[in-house]
Design an enzyme around this catalytic site. Structure first.
Site, PDB file in Angstrom:
ATOM      1  N   CYS A  97       0.881  -1.163   0.000  1.00 28.57           N
ATOM      2  CA  CYS A  97       0.000   0.000   0.000  1.00 28.57           C
ATOM      3  C   CYS A  97       0.920   1.214   0.000  1.00 28.57           C
ATOM      4  O   CYS A  97       1.776   1.344  -0.885  1.00 28.57           O
ATOM      5  CB  CYS A  97      -0.972  -0.025   1.163  1.00 28.57           C
ATOM      6  N   CYS A 135     -41.238   2.643 -11.161  1.00 23.56           N
ATOM      7  CA  CYS A 135     -42.394   1.796 -11.437  1.00 23.56           C
ATOM      8  C   CYS A 135     -43.506   2.281 -10.514  1.00 23.56           C
ATOM      9  O   CYS A 135     -43.581   3.474 -10.210  1.00 23.56           O
ATOM     10  CB  CYS A 135     -42.063   0.312 -11.232  1.00 23.56           C
TER      11      CYS A 135
END
Length: 1306
Positions: free
Chosen positions: A853, A1169
């Site tokens: 890292c 919907c």
């Protein structure tokens, strides 16, 4: 001649005077010859014809004269005149025997009264089965035919009263005692009577003495014509009924055709008689004289008014028969003249209803019945009735016993009589359970019984006929075997003194054994110090050590098995009696310690430049002591353990994490601290231990050339599986590639971006696609492929060493781009997905996996911890996270740098253990789906159903305060679908005019959602898409009152495409308001102009132009309305839906466009919907799955649905919808020869980028696409590595967090 007449007259006179020889028809004195009289039967019923009668004559008187001759004279009895014999007189009529032999009394013929006399005063007669079972026999004489006119003959099964003709036999008496010589004279006497002509012929013989003897007398009768009234006095009538005309015909039972006077009769039948009416008929014939016979016809009621009804009760139908005549219509006849008659077997009843009891089951019985009116039968009926099935017999139990603690068995022999099934009941205390068993069973195994419990079993057969009849039950009982008892509960440990405890608990709910005994074990550490047992769970433990942690284990023993212990931890207190001495001692020790510390501080300050190893020796002794004894976690309790430790703000996790030394000082760190190596370290306090650092090859004349900030890390039972390294600096890039070459590494995992939060985290140590090749010292790196995915970037590199002749090696570089600047990823699944990608490129012959890292400890340790612990979970079904993190810290300092990373490892393990691997390659999807749908066994759910059932519902996992406020409830179409507060779409009251203010407002996060006005609420949620978070909006169908808010949201969020998945109405119910009209419509500040409409077979495309009243520019919005999708159903044509999705995607910004990288500024897609969940959830899932399939050639339907459920309630809520997603993807990507066949529109989607963007950028050093803004609780400042001033010098890391806040280090 005169003398002869006088003699004759004299003889006639003597005859009247001679009383001894005067004979009458009923002489009380028997004749000298012994004549007897037989009494005839009684008169018949009035319905039968009167008998014919015979007139009895008196015997002739004999007179003897003295003049030696005799004369025989026959005279008629005075009673033999024209007289009709009445029925009463016939009972006493005498019969005479002319033979002089005593007559025999005529036997009495059986009658109805002789067989069975019904009781008077009731309409129903009940008879027992002994009489009812008799066989029906014809009655003698019932079918006799009379030749006498006027008599009737009726054929019937019923016996009739016998009628015997009354006959008198006459025997003449002789009073002369001497036989004289015969002198015979013939005399004929003719006498007219009312009945017949009597012709008497006599022969007289004179004896020698002159007396006359009558030797023979012959009487001949010639019949005369009777009157018609007499002849037809006993005429009978039969009534015939016509159901069509409802009229009767009276049939006269005579042998000749008679005349009926005024009434017309044909063939002795009188027609058209009305029921319950009287008719008079005058009968005459040429064989009889006047007066005529007057016959009164009393017409019975209609036949259809009577119905023979089976009145048997179904409950008693097995042994009882009940028959009853029912009057189904009214009539005017006198009911007292109606007689009902039944005959069943040899029993006859005159009742309207009969009931026969105590009959045999399953037997047929025949009963005949008739109805008479004024003793004339006018209807009859027969019934054959079969009695119902009887109750079955009792089964014979062979044995019943307990097989185990939870099992029992019973066997039996079935009963002899017929039955249908068995009922088995087993009774436990007051509980009773019954179940039906098949009739063919003779054995049954009882399961799930309670241990050590007495069960009483009852078994009976039953038969289902007209009703269910249960047979007698057979009983047995057994007691199940004992089993381990349940755990004691409500255990408490309280202190009664500084070193005494009072332990109490409640008895177990299930003791499961014969005895009761409670045990208490007290442990200090791993040492058992007390072991007590009582009859009650009440222990007083005394004389324990002061200030000591104890473990108390209480359990129940039932005599056979011990129960699971209930465990509590408690500590004794210090010795309060020695408090004063302890305080004094503490003051002294503290003073000494303070002096020592002050001295050490002075000494350390004085010797600062000395060898740092001497300082480490001061704390070396404390490194191991602070470690905790944390047991490995079994997979079965992994989730429960995580929940327990995360409770109370993760207090237990924090305690474990803080007990691990950040640096193990016993391991020397000399090489990293050497002056020529210090500049190679990114952080001055994150250095590799000397014993396991990665040593590079020496370069002549270069001091420290073998040093790099990297450490060997052991995997799960695999030494040196990983290399944990810091992110290369510009000064160490060459060393980094030299390490890759020398260690033969083929996979590099990069868990950072080059820049995060304007801070340099790692140098870019690979060439760009535009550059192609770059040399790093002796190692030349060439980039062949570059593939961007949402959470990671994969690059294919080829490296060669200039100084070596060896061929080049392929190296895969995987950069994880979704680790946030602060904290940890919210979804541990992302790291599981990264692990799958890494393991796909790793192989057995590869060197160590290089993980880095920035500092090479925090994120690096987290990834290595997850990978290693998953291997342990798969191998041993348990994990020791604490032990492995301690091991990591022994190999590299600060591995797993902060508590949040330590918790993330546990979260990833829980995620994997709970849900498993659900990602599928497209090439394997079809056989995988086939196997997932199989049910094995058929009674169990399929693997696909089990996978769906593992999906969390995430109901109420986040707050929904805004949508549930009273003023906002009316804005929700479905009260069950309320957006979560954390990702709802907020609305602003007014649109800021300036671009700067607009920019500021668009960048506002949802943190202030709770404080917004109610008017700012709309039922809509941001949804995670495949390429970036929250670029889609899922909304409910607008209500009429929310249409303005709906268009405000579209304008403020710069929506480009609206997908409408519903009709406006479902039947008469509105499911979506029509939020557009023809031409221009104004909704608040928004003007909506419908520009174009294009309808296809699949969907309707509408083009809108939007303008704001305070803005000049316009926007174009496209609406796609998919019309082939009914409410609460799946799409009728999935291929049409997929086709529309592909068309919609063409209207959206491309994944690498600058516009697509703005978070919350532009959400180009809105789906709605009816409620924003049912159809919307399926559409969003398909959109993300298609992107994944086109980009990575893999799909993970489980994780996609899980993410949608976390974003909005009600998304993909049924198994049918879940399976539909699998089927649609499988049909969209058919497999041929093991390869996925791509559609034409996919060919350009799955490929590696071969050119760099025009604007130079670090493709892997930018913020991840659409990195989400965090809520306030997630925005913690990192207490990790902070660089020092200057870019050339090393940086310094603060040694971890000072508080339990969840921070990220590297």
């Amino acid at each position: 001649m005169t003398m002869y007449l006088w003699l004759k007259l004299l003889a006639f006179g003597f005859a009247f005077l001679d009383t001894e020889v005067f004979v009458t028809g009923q002489s009380p004195t028997p004749s000298p010859t012994g004549l007897t009289t037989a009494k005839m039967p009684s008169v018949p019923l009035s319905s039968d014809p009167l008998p014919t009668h015979t007139t009895a004559f008196s015997p002739a008187s004999t007179f003897e004269r003295e003049n030696d001759f005799s004369e025989t004279t026959t005279s008629l009895s005075p009673d033999n005149t024209s007289t009709q014999v009445s029925p009463d007189s016939l009972d006493n009529a005498s019969a005479f025997n002319t033979t002089g032999v005593s007559s025999v009394q005529t036997p009495h013929l059986p009658t109805h009264a002789d067989s069975q006399t019904p009781s008077a005063g009731t309409d129903t007669q009940t008879f027992s089965g002994s009489a009812a079972n008799a066989k029906l026999n014809p009655t003698p004489g019932s079918n006799a035919i009379s030749d006498v006119p006027g008599e009737r003959s009726t054929a019937s099964t019923f016996p009739t009263d016998p009628v015997s003709p009354l006959t008198t036999t006459l025997s003449l008496a002789h009073h002369s005692s001497a036989a004289l010589p015969a002198r015979t004279s013939n005399t004929t006497i003719t006498a007219n009577t009312s009945d017949a002509y009597l012709n008497a012929s006599e022969t007289t013989t004179l004896s020698p003495s002159g007396s006359a003897v009558i030797s023979t007398t012959t009487i001949a009768t010639t019949p005369s014509k009777p009157t018609c009234d007499e002849k037809y006095a006993n005429i009978t009538v039969d009534y015939l009924y016509n159901k069509e005309t409802k009229l009767f015909t009276a049939k006269l039972n005579v042998n000749e055709n008679v005349e009926c006077g005024n009434n017309t009769c044909t063939n002795n039948e009188v027609h058209n008689l009305t029921e319950c009416k009287n008719a008079s008929v005058s009968i005459s014939h040429n064989s009889c004289t006047a007066p005529d016979k007057t016959l009164i016809l009393d017409v019975p009621p209609g036949v259809e008014k009577f119905q023979l009804h089976d009145c048997t009760q179904v409950e008693k139908a097995d042994t009882t028969i009940c028959l009853k005549w029912k009057n189904i219509e009214t009539f005017t006849c006198d009911t007292q003249n109606i007689t009902y008659r039944f005959q069943c077997g040899n029993m006859i009843f005159d009742n309207k209803e009969i009931k026969l009891e105590n009959l045999e089951p399953e037997h047929e019985y025949k009963c005949d019945s008739e109805i008479l009116y004024n003793n004339h039968k006018f209807t009859n009926a027969s019934k054959i009735i079969k009695t119902d099935f009887g109750s079955p017999g009792e089964p014979q139990i062979i044995f019943c016993r307990s097989e185990a603690a939870h099992q029992g068995v019973i066997t039996w022999n079935p009963p002899q009589r017929s039955f249908h099934n068995f009922t088995l009941c087993y009774i436990k205390e007051t509980e009773k359970d019954c179940l039906n068993l098949d009739k063919n069973l003779i054995k049954y195994d009882l399961q799930n019984l309670k241990p050590y419990t007495k069960y009483v079993l009852s078994l009976h057969a039953y038969i289902i006929a007209k009703v269910q009849r249960n047979g007698s039950a057979a009983m047995c009982h057994f007691t199940t075997k004992s089993a381990p008892p349940s755990q004691v509960w409500n255990m408490t440990v309280s202190m009664t003194s500084d070193n005494s405890m009072h332990v109490k608990c409640r008895p177990p709910r299930d003791r499961n054994g014969p005895h009761e005994r409670y045990h208490l074990e007290v442990e200090a550490g791993n040492t058992l110090v007390r072991n007590e047992s009582h009859k009650n769970c009440d222990f007083r433990v005394k004389d324990l050590q002061y200030s000591t942690d104890y473990t108390f284990k209480a359990y129940f023993h039932n005599g056979d098995y011990p129960g699971e212990p209930f465990i509590l931890h408690h500590s004794t207190s210090y010795n309060s009696k020695a408090l004063i001495a302890f305080l004094a001692f503490l003051i002294i020790v503290t003073s000494i310690a303070l002096l020592v510390v002050l001295y050490k501080i002075y000494d350390l300050h004085k010797k600062r430049s000395c060898n740092l190893d001497e300082q480490q020796e001061l704390v070396e002794r404390d490194d191991e002591k602070q470690l905790m004894n944390v047991e490995p976690i079994h997979a079965d309790i992994l989730l429960e353990t995580y929940k327990r430790k995360i409770a109370d703000e993760g207090r237990l996790f924090l305690a474990e994490f803080q007990s691990i030394p950040r640096v193990f000082s016993k391991f020397p760190i000399k090489e990293a601290r050497k002056p020529f190596n210090q500049n190679k370290n990114r952080y001055v306090d994150i250095l590799p231990y000397d014993y396991n650092r990665v040593e590079l090859s020496e370069i002549n004349g270069d001091a420290g050339s073998n040093y790099i900030n990297a450490s060997y890390i052991d995997g799960f039972k695999e030494p040196r599986k990983y290399i944990a390294a810091q992110g290369p600096r510009d000064e160490t890039v060459d060393d980094f590639w030299r390490m890759i070459w020398e260690q033969k590494a083929t996979v590099i995992v990069m868990v950072t971006r080059c820049e995060e939060g304007n801070r340099n985290k790692c140098a870019e140590y690979w060439p760009s696609m535009e550059e192609g090749t770059r040399a790093f010292g002796d190692v030349v790196v060439k980039i062949n492929q570059h593939k961007r995915c949402p959470d990671y970037i994969i690059q294919k590199l080829n490296i060669v060493n200039k100084k070596e002749k060896a061929t080049g090696r392929e190296v895969t570089h995987i950069q994880f781009t979704s680790w946030p600047d602060h904290g940890v990823p919210e979804d541990p699944h992302l790291l599981l997905k990264l692990r799958r990608r890494v393991n796909a490129f790793s192989n057995f012959f590869s060197g160590p996996i290089v993980v880095h890292c920035s500092a090479g400890v925090g994120r690096t340790g987290t990834y290595i911890g997850i990978d290693a612990m998953l291997e342990g979970l798969e191998a041993e079904n348990k994990v020791d996270v604490y032990g492995y993190v301690v091991k990591l810290r022994r190999q590299r300092c600060l591995m797993v740098q902060v508590e949040a990373q330590y918790i993330l490892i546990h979260q990833a393990l829980v995620e994997y253990n709970q849900f498993g691997e659900t990602e599928v390659n497209l090439s394997e999807l079809h056989p995988y789906l086939h196997n997932m749908k199989k049910r094995d066994p058929p009674s169990e759910p399929s693997p696909l159903e089990a996978e769906f059932q593992r999906l969390p519902s995430y109901r109420s996992w986040r707050t929904q305060h805004i949508g549930n406020q009273e003023e906002n409830k009316s804005k929700n179409r479905n009260s069950n679908v309320i957006p979560y507060d954390y990702n709802r779409v907020p609305l602003k009251h007014e649109l800021e005019m300036s671009k700067e203010s607009e920019h500021d407002s668009d960048e506002s996060s949802d943190d202030d959602s709770d404080s917004e006005e109610p008017s700012k609420y709309i039922n809509a949620s941001f949804i995670m898409s495949y390429w970036k978070p929250e670029v889609m909006i899922a909304a409910q169908g607008p209500l009429k009152e929310t249409i303005g808010d709906f268009w405000q949201m579209i304008f403020q969020r710069k929506v480009k495409v609206i997908v409408m998945l519903t009709e406006l109405k479902h039947g008469d119910q509105e499911i979506c308001a029509q939020y557009w009209g023809e031409g221009k419509q104004t909704y608040g500040d928004i003007e909506v102009d419908l520009k174009d409409t294009d309808k296809s077979s699949t969907y309707t495309l509408r083009v809108f132009e939007l303008r704001h009243s305070k803005r000049k520019d316009s926007r174009t919005v496209y609406q796609y309305q998919y019309t082939n999708w009914s409410v609460e159903q799946l799409p009728a044509e999935p291929k049409e839906l997929i086709s529309m999705i592909q068309v919609v995607k063409q209207k959206l910004p491309q994944k690498n466009s600058s516009e697509g990288n703005k978070h919350h500024k532009s959400t180009p897609l809105l789906i709605h919907c009816r409620d924003g969940s049912q159809q919307t959830g399926i559409f969003c899932a398909l959109l993300n799955l298609l992107e994944s399939a086109e980009t990575e050639e893999v799909v993970d339907i489980f994780q996609v649905v899980k993410a949608l459920r976390k974003a909005r309630p009600g998304m993909v809520s049924t198994f049918e919808q879940y399976q539909f997603l699998y089927d649609v993807i499988a049909s969209t990507y058919p497999a041929q020869n093991g390869q996925v066949k791509k559609n034409n529109h996919q060919e350009d989607k799955i490929e590696f980028d071969n050119e760099v963007d025009k604007v130079k950028q670090d493709a892997n050093c930018v913020n991840p696409l659409g990195a989400p803004e965090k809520l306030p609780e997630a925005k913690e400042q990192a207490e990790g590595s902070e660089p020092t001033s200057g870019t050339e010098g090393p940086e310094h890391s603060v040694n971890g967090p000072a508080s339990p806040a969840l921070n990220q280090g590297s």
